[in-house]
Design an enzyme around this catalytic site. Structure first.
Site, short mmCIF file in Angstrom:
data_model
loop_
_atom_site.label_atom_id
_atom_site.label_comp_id
_atom_site.label_asym_id
_atom_site.label_seq_id
_atom_site.Cartn_x
_atom_site.Cartn_y
_atom_site.Cartn_z
N HIS A 86 4.20 -4.45 11.07
CA HIS A 86 4.59 -3.77 12.30
C HIS A 86 4.72 -4.75 13.46
O HIS A 86 4.02 -5.76 13.52
CB HIS A 86 3.58 -2.69 12.68
CG HIS A 86 3.54 -1.52 11.75
ND1 HIS A 86 4.31 -0.41 11.93
CD2 HIS A 86 2.83 -1.31 10.62
CE1 HIS A 86 4.07 0.47 10.96
NE2 HIS A 86 3.16 -0.06 10.15
N HIS A 88 1.40 3.95 1.95
CA HIS A 88 1.91 4.73 3.08
C HIS A 88 3.43 4.80 3.08
O HIS A 88 4.12 3.82 2.77
CB HIS A 88 1.40 4.16 4.39
CG HIS A 88 -0.05 4.43 4.63
ND1 HIS A 88 -0.83 3.73 5.52
CD2 HIS A 88 -0.89 5.37 4.07
CE1 HIS A 88 -2.07 4.20 5.51
NE2 HIS A 88 -2.12 5.20 4.64
N ASP A 124 5.73 4.74 5.27
CA ASP A 124 6.55 3.80 6.05
C ASP A 124 6.63 2.42 5.41
O ASP A 124 7.31 1.53 5.94
CB ASP A 124 6.04 3.71 7.49
CG ASP A 124 4.63 3.18 7.61
OD1 ASP A 124 3.80 3.47 6.73
OD2 ASP A 124 4.33 2.46 8.59
N HIS A 125 5.97 2.26 4.25
CA HIS A 125 6.07 1.00 3.51
C HIS A 125 6.74 1.19 2.14
O HIS A 125 7.18 0.21 1.54
CB HIS A 125 4.69 0.38 3.33
CG HIS A 125 4.13 -0.14 4.61
ND1 HIS A 125 4.04 -1.47 4.92
CD2 HIS A 125 3.64 0.52 5.70
CE1 HIS A 125 3.52 -1.62 6.12
NE2 HIS A 125 3.27 -0.41 6.62
N HIS A 165 0.85 -1.20 0.00
CA HIS A 165 0.00 0.00 0.00
C HIS A 165 0.88 1.24 0.00
O HIS A 165 2.11 1.15 0.10
CB HIS A 165 -0.98 -0.01 1.17
CG HIS A 165 -0.37 0.07 2.54
ND1 HIS A 165 0.37 -0.95 3.09
CD2 HIS A 165 -0.42 1.04 3.50
CE1 HIS A 165 0.76 -0.62 4.31
NE2 HIS A 165 0.29 0.60 4.58
N HIS A 197 -7.62 -0.65 5.43
CA HIS A 197 -6.61 0.28 5.90
C HIS A 197 -6.42 1.39 4.87
O HIS A 197 -6.40 2.57 5.20
CB HIS A 197 -5.31 -0.48 6.13
CG HIS A 197 -4.19 0.33 6.69
ND1 HIS A 197 -4.22 0.87 7.95
CD2 HIS A 197 -2.98 0.66 6.16
CE1 HIS A 197 -3.08 1.53 8.17
NE2 HIS A 197 -2.32 1.42 7.10
N ASP A 200 -0.51 -3.78 6.35
CA ASP A 200 -1.18 -3.29 7.56
C ASP A 200 -2.65 -3.68 7.60
O ASP A 200 -3.47 -2.99 8.22
CB ASP A 200 -1.06 -1.76 7.64
CG ASP A 200 0.35 -1.30 7.97
OD1 ASP A 200 1.23 -2.16 8.19
OD2 ASP A 200 0.58 -0.07 8.00
#
Length: 254
Positions: free
Chosen positions: A164, A54, A56-57, A52, A109, A126
């Protein structure tokens, strides 16, 4: 086959999958450093997989492509991810070196979230966490519940490779919701020991998640009763029960 969760940022895992011949791929590189360190002396990865959009990915992808130009990047057809050159969607099957993965749409998400399933591994970003699930930033409770139902129906020994290290925080909430669940108590105790030893609590298995994760147990009498005690109208509607459970978790403080 060697599967490695690479700690990144504050609590992310980047997943690295390698074979005995030195071929490898990476999933959801939120930053480049852990990948570059793990790959020191290795050839370029066969692919980068993204679940996805975001940061942080996906944040490490530009630096990885500067290090290894031309590496294919597979991910959802989402204009918010500018580095993808192989957009994929639900029902597609992709071959990468010795590996084959099925692409699953798992919105909730984010609306374009996907997962990669193959070789007994589920890279689910996530969507599903150990003892929890992702926040609903874009999708609806119905979307997320449908995605989790789909993942829960996969084979029990599927290893869940999520994004995570949230297991202990999720366990604190899960044990409030489902306090008399012995499997959950054992999983919590095991997770505490793992973290005390500096070990990741992942991957988990779908068998464990079906036994312990309240978001996969929305139809269990104990979970439904706990939700109904907060919101009686949720008792007879599993989507509303799930929505209330997610709202409860959003505001939960251990």
């Amino acid at each position: 086959m060697q599967l490695s969760p690479l700690p990144a940022l504050s609590d992310n895992y980047i997943w690295r999958l390698a074979d005995d011949d030195g071929r490898w791929l990476v999933v959801d590189p939120g930053e480049p450093g852990p990948v570059l360190a793990a790959a020191e002396g290795a050839a370029a990865p066969l692919a980068i997989l993204l679940t996805h959009h975001h940061a942080d990915h996906v944040g490490g992808v530009p630096d990885l492509l500067r290090r290894w130009p031309g590496v294919p990047v597979f991910g959802p057809a989402d204009d918010r991810i500018g580095t993808i050159d192989h957009p994929v969607g639900d029902g597609q099957r992709i071959g990468i070196g010795p590996w084959t993965f099925d692409v699953l749409a798992v919105p909730g998400h984010t609306v374009s979230h996907i997962a990669f399933l193959g070789h007994g591994l589920l890279f689910c970003g996530d969507t599903l966490f150990s003892l929890g699930c992702g926040r609903l930033f874009e999708g609806t409770p119905r979307d997320m519940l449908g995605a989790l139902d789909r993942l829960a129906a996969l084979p029990a020994q599927t290893r869940v490779c999520c994004g995570h290290e949230y297991t202990l925080a999720n366990a604190a909430f899960a044990r409030v919701v489902d306090p008399d669940n012995p499997a959950l108590r054992r999983r919590h105790e095991e997770a505490i020991a793992m973290r005390d030893q500096g070990r990741p609590t992942l991957p988990t298995t779908l068998a464990d998640e079906r036994a312990c994760n309240p978001f996969l147990r929305i139809d269990a009498p104990a979970v439904r009763a706990a939700v109904a005690a907060r919101r009686p109208l949720a008792e007879g509607d599993r989507v509303e029960a799930f929505a209330e459970l997610r709202r409860w978790k959003d505001g939960f403080r251990a």
